[in-house]
Scaffold this active site. Structure first.
Site, PDB file in Angstrom:
ATOM      1  CG  HIS A  83      -0.569   0.312   2.494  1.00  0.00           C
ATOM      2  ND1 HIS A  83      -0.261  -0.656   3.423  1.00  0.00           N
ATOM      3  CD2 HIS A  83      -0.353   1.498   3.115  1.00  0.00           C
ATOM      4  CE1 HIS A  83       0.099  -0.073   4.558  1.00  0.00           C
ATOM      5  NE2 HIS A  83       0.057   1.222   4.403  1.00  0.00           N
ATOM      6  CG  ASP A 219       0.337  -4.042   2.829  1.00  0.00           C
ATOM      7  OD1 ASP A 219       0.902  -3.562   1.828  1.00  0.00           O
ATOM      8  OD2 ASP A 219      -0.441  -3.393   3.549  1.00  0.00           O
ATOM      9  CB  SER A 644       2.674   1.682   6.421  1.00  0.00           C
ATOM     10  OG  SER A 644       1.433   1.334   6.934  1.00  0.00           O
TER      11      SER A 644
HETATM   12  N1  ARG Z   1      -4.686   0.608   7.587  1.00  0.00           N
HETATM   13  C1  ARG Z   1      -3.378   0.581   7.028  1.00  0.00           C
HETATM   14  C2  ARG Z   1      -2.715   1.973   7.146  1.00  0.00           C
HETATM   15  O1  ARG Z   1      -3.245   2.853   7.768  1.00  0.00           O
HETATM   16  C3  ARG Z   1      -3.355   0.020   5.641  1.00  0.00           C
HETATM   17  C4  ARG Z   1      -4.057   0.830   4.604  1.00  0.00           C
HETATM   18  C5  ARG Z   1      -4.026   0.294   3.198  1.00  0.00           C
HETATM   19  N2  ARG Z   1      -5.015  -0.728   2.915  1.00  0.00           N
HETATM   20  C6  ARG Z   1      -6.307  -0.507   2.551  1.00  0.00           C
HETATM   21  N3  ARG Z   1      -7.101  -1.534   2.382  1.00  0.00           N
HETATM   22  N4  ARG Z   1      -6.803   0.687   2.364  1.00  0.00           N
HETATM   23  O2  ARG Z   1      -2.120   2.521   6.289  1.00  0.00           O
HETATM   24  N1  ASP Z   2      -1.293   1.375   8.009  1.00  0.00           N
HETATM   25  C1  ASP Z   2      -0.582   2.450   8.649  1.00  0.00           C
HETATM   26  C2  ASP Z   2       0.426   3.149   7.738  1.00  0.00           C
HETATM   27  O1  ASP Z   2       0.222   3.265   6.564  1.00  0.00           O
HETATM   28  C3  ASP Z   2       0.055   1.983   9.911  1.00  0.00           C
HETATM   29  C4  ASP Z   2      -0.863   2.176  11.060  1.00  0.00           C
HETATM   30  O2  ASP Z   2      -1.606   3.158  11.079  1.00  0.00           O
HETATM   31  O3  ASP Z   2      -0.812   1.342  11.964  1.00  0.00           O
HETATM   32  O4  ASP Z   2       1.374   3.752   8.152  1.00  0.00           O
END
Ligand code: ARG
Ligand code: ASP
Length: 712
Positions: A83, A219, A644
């Site tokens: 991502h 990921d 991330s």
């Molecule tokens: N929650 C994670 C972060 O804040 C991964 C986000 C990417 N994935 C998604 N399905 N949108 O970045």
């Molecule tokens: N998914 C998040 C990021 O992109 C990490 C988190 O918020 O725990 O940095």
């Protein structure tokens, strides 16, 4: 005896509960090293950070300002999340050649794909410059004067700090302005895409599984950093060569157990761990609900189109994911704040704080902090809410209004800075907006607009909504705006921007999208922003005093500075958790779980045929443990957005995983960290290597890495 055991058990639990915190790498020695070792760390703080020798810090760059990455080979190979590389993977994709759908693997250096605009930044050295930054502010009385002096000191210091000419220096504020640290950095601009699994692996579970445990997502994506012939930063050139990092992370593939030590090193973006209860109440009752409402409406529209049309799906994939991500996060955050009684806990702490202040006879200095907060947060409420509605509606979720706002800003630039700046910015827009229009669909955008403008008109505090946007017929308004604006296409935008400032301004006046945004923005900048900023500055000043007082009143407490996009270390243990009464979540998931979630053809839960074959044959190479292939795991590391792509590192400094998310019940950890339920989610490095090796047959990449047996 039994009693003693119980006591010891409670003691162990409460010391484990001590975890959490994002620590400054250059200060680990005094602050954390002993605790880290007691949790099982075998290396020392100077193996992580030492200004004079290579260490883990040299293997962990900031990836494009928003994510973290790590160097995993002596030839510049870089690992981060899928991502985090998403928009790069997307930018090389088309309907015929869809790397999001199919995955991408460069089988040689020549096949690696350049990404203009992407950079990675390494930290070379960290130095405390608090005294120099605050010099000359002692006798200034107003907050504005102080800030001006500080900014001035910062720009002089960062300009004059001794460094090589290819290095940069930036100064960041810690503990709400009670400490300033300077970072000497090196930024590399030639970063090429090397590999990415298909979305059905890299984003398996998509938005349904996002922020959720148990998780089964691969990921990750791979890039390579290039340097000039002297191994120094350089703009993209065919002649650049793979960068030799000062340090890269060895990879341990013989696994770990529950309760093993782990640390995560990276660039957490922003946390607010020391907010007063009244601020948390505002987030819970006003701000999160507003932002959630706007995004919910936007997402419903975009999702409807994406499900029906493959081209729209590619165009909006990245946009949708980024809107959905924080939408879901805010929902989880609000839930977690309620469930963990964060407001009540903070209120109790505040009571205790006031008692300490009294005991220390510091009422004159610190006695009014909390009542000042109460006053200012009450006053700022309508401004903060309007600000969130304005931002979410006009600047985040509707392509047309985002663009119209950029055009609108030209008028202010002309007024403030003159013709030359106007022309420069205009040219910038003309050149730069192509990428935006590539992913813009007028029909989709119009439907989003229709929903959001109705919300803005009815929900945003009335006194700050311009008359022209009150009592509207949203459907008629959107039809006429989209039928008559020039900004619906790149050509139209360029046409509107052609001519001298007078001509352009006249055209802007006649464009319904620009006019509409201007009405809302003029009102916002006249009546909301100035008051918001004034009150916000007050809160910032109070927060600084509060922080100072907290540090002073609790000299032994583990107080860490809020995240600010600088390099930090967090550590903890591999551990499951109880998300609800009578439910326990194990800390590791396996490929079996991917197959359990498999829904053939589904855009979130499809599984590629090749992966199913490998699963059926149990062809896991050296990457399995007891015949099962680990996929994801969780631990008590305290992470946030920006972490991330961060490396998960074992007790000996080896890479064992790749951080990418947090669990649903613990998403409030940016505001309130509860060690019972806050967990970070990582991809097991063995799944990453398995995909590269067995799925993609890119063995040459594995051969670049240094694979070790940690237990030997
Ligand atoms: N929650 C994670 C972060 O804040 C991964 C986000 C990417 N994935 C998604 N399905 N949108 O970045
Ligand atoms: N998914 C998040 C990021 O992109 C990490 C988190 O918020 O725990 O940095």
């Amino acid at each position: 005896m039994k009693f003693l055991r119980l006591f010891l058990l409670l003691f162990v639990i409460s010391t484990q509960a001590q975890q959490g915190g994002m620590w400054v790498p250059s200060l680990l020695k005094g602050m954390n090293e002993a605790e880290m070792k007691s949790l099982g760390m075998k290396i020392s703080a100077s193996d992580i950070y030492d200004a004079n020798k290579p260490g883990i810090k040299d293997a962990v760059p900031h990836f494009n300002g928003g994510c973290t990455a790590e160097m995993i080979s002596p030839k510049g190979l870089l690992l981060t999340n899928h991502h985090c590389g998403y928009s790069q993977i997307q930018s090389h994709s088309s309907v015929e050649n869809d790397y999001l759908e199919q995955g991408f693997w460069a089988m040689s250096l020549e096949e690696e794909l350049p990404n203009p605009g992407v950079d990675v930044t390494f930290v070379i050295k960290i130095e405390d410059v608090t005294t120099q930054v605050l010099a000359g502010t002692e006798n200034l009385t107003t907050e504005a004067e102080k800030q001006k002096k500080i900014e001035n000191n910062i720009s002089i210091l960062s300009r004059d700090f001794p460094k090589e000419k290819w290095q940069g220096a930036k100064i960041k504020n810690f503990f709400d302005g009670n400490q300033y640290l300077l970072f000497v950095t090196e930024t590399f601009d030639d970063v090429r895409l090397v590999g990415a699994p298909p979305t059905s692996i890299g984003k398996f579970g998509s938005d349904t599984d996002n922020w959720v445990w148990p998780r089964h997502t691969g990921d990750f994506s791979l890039f390579r950093v290039y340097a000039d012939k002297n191994n120094r930063p350089a703009k993209y050139s065919k002649d650049n060569i793979p960068y030799t990092p000062k340090h890269f992370l060895p990879i341990a593939i013989d696994g770990f157990k529950k309760d093993d030590f782990t640390m995560v090193v990276g660039y957490p973006g922003r946390t607010q761990e020391y907010l007063p209860a009244v601020a948390i109440e505002q987030i819970l009752n006003d701000l999160n609900p507003a932002k959630i409402e706007v995004r919910d409406a936007a997402l419903k529209v975009v999702d409807g189109f994406m499900r029906k049309d493959q081209a729209i799906k590619i165009q909006y994939a990245s946009k949708y994911a980024s809107i959905a991500n924080y939408y879901k996060k805010w929902i989880g955050e609000s839930k977690g704040l309620k469930k963990s009684n964060a407001v009540a806990v903070k209120k109790a702490e505040e009571k205790e704080f006031l008692q300490k202040v009294k005991k220390a006879k510091k009422q004159a200095e610190y006695g009014n902090i909390l009542s000042d907060f109460d006053k200012t947060y009450a006053e700022i409420a309508p401004y903060a809410l309007s600000r969130d509605y304005f931002t979410e509606v006009f600047l985040r979720n509707i392509g047309l209004t985002e663009t119209a706002f950029k055009v609108y800003q030209l008028e202010r630039i002309l007024a403030d800075k003159g013709e030359q700046s106007f022309n420069d910015r205009k040219q910038n827009l003309m050149d730069g907006m192509g990428a935006f229009y590539k992913n813009f669909n007028k029909t989709v955008d119009e439907k989003v607009f229709e929903q959001l403008i109705a919300i803005y008109s009815t929900q945003s505090p009335k006194q700050f909504v311009p008359a022209s946007l009150q009592n509207i017929n949203a459907s008629e308004l959107s039809k006429s705006v989209y039928a008559n604006t020039k900004l619906g296409s790149y050509e139209g935008l360029k046409e509107l921007l052609t001519g001298d400032s007078k001509t352009v301004l006249a055209k802007m006046k006649n464009d319904p999208a620009v006019a509409l945004v201007k009405a809302a923005a003029d009102k916002y900048f006249a009546e909301v922003a100035p008051k918001f900023e004034e009150l916000d500055l007050k809160n910032i000043a109070t927060q600084r005093t509060y922080m100072k007082a907290l540090l002073e009143m609790n000299p032994k407490a583990r107080i860490f500075p809020d995240a600010n996009s600088t390099l930090r270390v967090t550590y903890g243990k591999v551990q499951g958790y109880e998300p609800a009464d009578a439910v326990y979540y194990e800390p590791v998931t396996y490929l079996e779980g991917v197959m359990e979630k498999y829904v053939p053809g589904d855009y979130e839960f499809d599984v590629p045929a090749k992966l199913i074959d490998l699963y059926n044959m149990k062809d896991y190479g050296p990457y399995a443990e007891n015949g099962k292939l680990p996929i994801n795991f969780i631990a008590t590391n305290h992470t946030t957005g920006g972490n991330s792509g961060s490396p998960a590192i074992d007790a000996r400094g080896n890479l064992i995983g790749l951080n990418f998310d947090r669990v649903w019940e613990g998403t409030m950890s940016d505001i309130y960290y509860d060690p019972a339920i806050c967990r970070n989610i990582m991809v097991d490095i063995r799944y990453v290597l398995f995909i590269i090796d067995k799925y993609a047959n890119a063995k040459h990449l594995i051969n670049e890495m240094k694979i070790v047996k940690a237990k030997k």
